[in-house]
Every structure is written in structure tokens, then in C-alpha cells.
Design a protein around this motif. Structure first.
Motif, PDB file in Angstrom:
ATOM      1  N   GLN A 192       0.831  -1.204   0.000  1.00 28.47           N
ATOM      2  CA  GLN A 192       0.000   0.000   0.000  1.00 28.47           C
ATOM      3  C   GLN A 192       0.869   1.259   0.000  1.00 28.47           C
ATOM      4  N   TRP A 219      -2.891   1.689  -4.840  1.00 27.00           N
ATOM      5  CA  TRP A 219      -3.928   0.735  -5.225  1.00 27.00           C
ATOM      6  C   TRP A 219      -3.474  -0.151  -6.380  1.00 27.00           C
ATOM      7  N   THR A 245      -5.032   5.250   1.779  1.00 25.29           N
ATOM      8  CA  THR A 245      -5.250   3.889   1.305  1.00 25.29           C
ATOM      9  C   THR A 245      -5.168   2.888   2.450  1.00 25.29           C
TER      10      THR A 245
END
Length: 259
Positions: A192, A219, A245
Motif C-alpha cells: 500500500q 492501489w 489507502t
């Protein structure tokens, strides 16, 4: 944060000194960026094994000095790719440099995973043994070099050390281009984080290079990707996207197996 990846073409007819000067000028042209990234072993070529011994230099040798001047002139953080370092005991290392906008040496990273399967780099160079991160004003860089990309435990170690952007300097062969893209995206998704993978172009000792440098977001989306030749990618990175995220999809909090 604006990042520029300079995908350098290594032409065997160009001298190392000429290439240093040319690359320094390319770095100076990126003065509008915050971070500039160069590939692995761009001074000699990643597969030009016969040149490793003759072109090896100390940490404060001509490559570091010229790149430090270029970083200072451009006012950028510069991941200067890697070069063949000769240590005080004569050992060779595949060593990456990070220089500050003032031209100061901020960090070094000796490549941990050497490629070659008991030949080439794997026998000519010694392995590094230390994970390296560099704190920039808006991001913390985790450093990796080429073959390291195949070892996810290295990247998890960098995450644990606080890295939010992984920088991979590489000389990746064209015949494994699919792996280059796949693994760059995988490291971004599983950790991430942003992944900035900067590769070489050209042909070194008969080995065609993949090029296709790329920037991947947390992502796994490819924000930009180069073609096979010399190129410059410039991308705006959102400093808050990594934390966002990890908060939206907190998979890292569910890790069970740690060293």
C-alpha cells in the motif's frame, strides 16, 4: 510531490565520462521536480560485467561528485541510481546513492540480492546487508535495486521502517518485461505504497533492456509508464494517498507472521 524518472539509454559507444556529463545535464533539466530517480548501473550497463572491475570507484568518486553537483544545481532530491562501488578492502558493491537538494549525500544502499545464479553480478559483487530508508519532507523513501523486486520480504521490512514510497533502480532485461510490470504493481498493492521503478534502456553486453519505467500508486494503478527507449516520466504524487489507502483498506494491520 513531483517525481521524475529518467530512463537512460546505455550506448556501448558512449564513454562512461560522457554519459555522466550527459546524465548530469538531464538531471538539471528536472529542476521543477522535487525528486529525480535514475536507473541501476547506468554508468557501465547492468550486464557489462567485464567493465565492473575497471570502472569501479570509491563512494566519493566521480559519479557521486558529478551527481551531487547536478542535484544542487537543480535543487532536487536525487536518487542517483547505482554504480559499481569499490570498498576500502577492494570488494565491489552495487551501490545506490541519494543526494539532497544541497548536494549532500543523504543515504547509500548496497544491493542485497545480487542477480546471476552463481555467475555475473552474483560472484563479482558482495551483498549488502542493510535496509535503507530516506526521510524526505513529504514522503519516506524505501530503497531497492532491480532483482530485489522479486523478494517481498525486503519491501515489508521497508514498510516496517516507515517507507511510503519505494524506489527501484533497475537494469531489467526485455525478455522479462512482463515480470517487471507485474512485480512493481504487486509490491505497491501488498505494501500500500507508491512504487517508482526506473529502468535502463539500450543493450548491454548483448542483453536488451526492458525500459518501460513506471510509477504505481498504492492501489496498484499505473500512473505513468515509459516506452522502450530513453525517456523521462514526470508524475505528481499525493503525499496523503498512502495513509488514506491504508486507512480505507487496513490490510497491513492484519499481518500475523512477522520476523
Amino acid at each position: 510531490m513531483r517525481a521524475s524518472l529518467i530512463q537512460i539509454a546505455v550506448n556501448e559507444g558512449e564513454s562512461v565520462a560522457s554519459r555522466r556529463s550527459r546524465v548530469a545535464d538531464l538531471v538539471r533539466e528536472q529542476s521543477a521536480s522535487d525528486l529525480v530517480v535514475l536507473p541501476e548501473l547506468w554508468t557501465v550497463g547492468a550486464f557489462a560485467y567485464e567493465q565492473f572491475e575497471t570502472e569501479a570507484e570509491p563512494l566519493d568518486g566521480p559519479t557521486c561528485q558529478e551527481m551531487a553537483r547536478a542535484a544542487r544545481d537543480a535543487g532536487v532530491w536525487l536518487h542517483a541510481g547505482s554504480f559499481v562501488e569499490r570498498a576500502g578492502d577492494g570488494s565491489l558493491y552495487n551501490t545506490a546513492l541519494v543526494l539532497s537538494p544541497e548536494g549532500e549525500l543523504a543515504a547509500t544502499y548496497r544491493k542485497i540480492h545480487r542477480f546471476g545464479f552463481d555467475q555475473g553480478e552474483a560472484v563479482l559483487m558482495s551483498p549488502g546487508d542493510t535496509l535503507t530508508t530516506v526521510a524526505l519532507p513529504e514522503q519516506t523513501l524505501g530503497l531497492a535495486t532491480c532483482y530485489d523486486l522479486r523478494f517481498p520480504e525486503l519491501f515489508r521490512g521497508l514498510v516496517d521502517a516507515g517507507a511510503t514510497t519505494m524506489v527501484v533502480a533497475a537494469g531489467w532485461p526485455a525478455r522479462r518485461l512482463a515480470h517487471w510490470t507485474l512485480l512493481s504493481r504487486a509490491r505497491a498493492v501488498e505494501d500500500q505504497c507508491y512504487v517508482l521503478s526506473c529502468g535502463l534502456a539500450g543493450t548491454h553486453a548483448g542483453v536488451e533492456q526492458a525500459g518501460h519505467s513506471l510509477v504505481v500508486d498504492p492501489w496498484g494503478e499505473i500512473l505513468a509508464q515509459a516506452g522502450p527507449g530513453e525517456d523521462v516520466l514526470t508524475v505528481e504524487l499525493d503525499p496523503g494517498k498512502v495513509a488514506e489507502t491504508r486507512e480505507q483498506f487496513p490490510a497491513l494491520k492484519d499481518r500475523r507472521l512477522r520476523r
